[in-house]
Motif scaffolding. Sequence first.
Motif, PDB file in Angstrom:
ATOM      1  N   VAL A 112       0.837  -1.196   0.000  1.00  0.00           N
ATOM      2  CA  VAL A 112       0.000   0.000   0.000  1.00  0.00           C
ATOM      3  C   VAL A 112       0.873   1.248   0.000  1.00  0.00           C
ATOM      4  O   VAL A 112       0.625   2.206  -0.751  1.00  0.00           O
ATOM      5  CB  VAL A 112      -0.948   0.000   1.213  1.00  0.00           C
ATOM      6  CG1 VAL A 112      -1.681   1.338   1.318  1.00  0.00           C
ATOM      7  CG2 VAL A 112      -1.955  -1.142   1.111  1.00  0.00           C
ATOM      8  N   GLY A 113       1.910   1.249   0.843  1.00  0.00           N
ATOM      9  CA  GLY A 113       2.812   2.393   0.904  1.00  0.00           C
ATOM     10  C   GLY A 113       3.549   2.625  -0.395  1.00  0.00           C
ATOM     11  O   GLY A 113       3.642   3.765  -0.883  1.00  0.00           O
ATOM     12  N   ALA A 116       1.171   3.999  -3.015  1.00  0.00           N
ATOM     13  CA  ALA A 116       0.831   5.403  -2.785  1.00  0.00           C
ATOM     14  C   ALA A 116       1.958   6.330  -3.224  1.00  0.00           C
ATOM     15  O   ALA A 116       1.725   7.350  -3.893  1.00  0.00           O
ATOM     16  CB  ALA A 116       0.509   5.620  -1.302  1.00  0.00           C
ATOM     17  N   GLY A 119       2.228   6.426  -6.978  1.00  0.00           N
ATOM     18  CA  GLY A 119       1.136   7.204  -7.551  1.00  0.00           C
ATOM     19  C   GLY A 119       1.374   8.692  -7.428  1.00  0.00           C
ATOM     20  O   GLY A 119       1.173   9.450  -8.389  1.00  0.00           O
ATOM     21  N   VAL A 120       1.807   9.123  -6.257  1.00  0.00           N
ATOM     22  CA  VAL A 120       2.087  10.546  -6.057  1.00  0.00           C
ATOM     23  C   VAL A 120       3.250  10.986  -6.939  1.00  0.00           C
ATOM     24  O   VAL A 120       3.231  12.077  -7.529  1.00  0.00           O
ATOM     25  CB  VAL A 120       2.389  10.835  -4.572  1.00  0.00           C
ATOM     26  CG1 VAL A 120       2.843  12.279  -4.375  1.00  0.00           C
ATOM     27  CG2 VAL A 120       1.160  10.553  -3.712  1.00  0.00           C
TER      28      VAL A 120
END
Length: 242
Positions: A112-113, A116, A119-120
Motif C-alpha cells: 500500500v505504501g 501510494a 502514484g504521487v
Amino acid sequence: RLTGCKFHPVQNWVHRGFRHRWHRVAMAGATYSLYEVVFTAAALSGSSVAWIAYGHSGLIIALTCVVGLSALGDVLEVLRGSGCRPAADRGPKDAAASAWPVEPELPPQWYVGMLAIQGVGMAAQLLFGLTVMSGMLLCFVFGGCGVYLHLRYYSGSYEDNARTLPPVLSIVAIIFAMVMTAPSDGRGYTSMGVHDKWGAMALLFFAGLFGAAGAQAFCWYMGVAPRDLKETNPFAGLGSSP
C-alpha cells in the motif's frame, strides 16, 4: 556457483503466469532469471528508443509504463491481502531452487505504501510537471526501498541478492535519465529550488538514501526477516549448493 533470481516484490506478478516455466540465462559467468533479462532489456531498450524519438517526453512515457507495471504488481498483492505467496508458488521444485534468493514475507502495508508513493510520484510529473520531485519520490521507492530490500532481506548472500537487482536498477536508470534530460530552467527544477543538473542528481541520491533508511525502519517495526530457504524448499540441504 551461479543462481537464478526473482524480481522486486512489486514486480512478482510477472512471474506468476510463468511460475512453472523457469529458465536461467548465463551471462558473463553469472546466471540470471530469463525474466529479469527480458524485463531489463525491454525497459532499457524501450526507454532508449523513446528518448531518441521523443526526447524528454519519451522518457516520461517509458517511465510511466514501467512504473505502471510495478504499481499493478502492488495492486495485485494488496488485493490478495498478503505480501507473501505460498512456498509452492515460489519457483521450481528441484534442488537448484534452494540457491535462488527469494523475497521476504512482506505485509500488505508495504505494498500500500509503495503504491501510494509511486502514484504521487507519477502524478507530480504527469499532472504538474514537477520533474525533480517526481524523481525523488520514485528514487525513494526503487533506488532506496527496492535496492535495500533486495540486498538486505532476500534470502541469498549479498552477492546472490545483487543478481536480483537488474530490473530495479533499470527503472532507477530511467528515473535519472528523465530528470537529467529535463530543462534545468523549467518548472520541474525551479519548483524544488534547483537550477542545475548536479543539484538535481544530489537530491535523487539523498532520496534513495532516505528510502533505504525507511525500508529498514519499516522492516524492523514490522518484524520482517530474510526467509529461511529450508522453509521454502524441501530440497535445501540435500546436496544442492547453498
